[in-house]
Design a protein around this motif. Structure first.
Motif: not given
Length: 99
Positions: A14-19, A40-43, A48-57, A62-66
């Protein structure tokens, strides 16, 4: 091996870098997983752009696990079908040997 000595790789979600710690030789797999997760997160974020990144993750996880569980179920069903076919083949071969 301690985390301080493990090699790391930067990924973007989501445009944020992680090491992320990543074993040598596993970078391509990490990149692939990160791209899949980011898509998946971008979709979800686009819906719903009102969701926080933690909720999106969490929703993406959950979708990927499914998806994974569905694929595992299909794989298991395919193995069961192959086992049934193998049993039928073995029985047919046994009958032809007896003739």
């Amino acid at each position: 091996m301690s985390n301080a000595k493990r090699p790391t790789k930067e990924i973007t979600l989501l445009g944020r870098g992680y090491i992320i710690a990543c074993d040598t030789g596993e970078e391509a797999k990490l990149d692939r997983a990160a791209r899949y997760l980011d898509r998946a997160m971008q979709g979800i974020n686009a819906q719903s752009s009102v969701l926080g990144s933690e909720r999106v993750a969490i929703m993406a996880a959950l979708n990927i696990t499914h998806e994974l569980l569905e694929a595992m179920d299909e794989h298991r069903a395919g193995e069961e079908n192959l086992n049934r076919l193998n049993d039928r083949l073995e029985r047919a071969l046994a009958k032809t040997r007896q003739s």
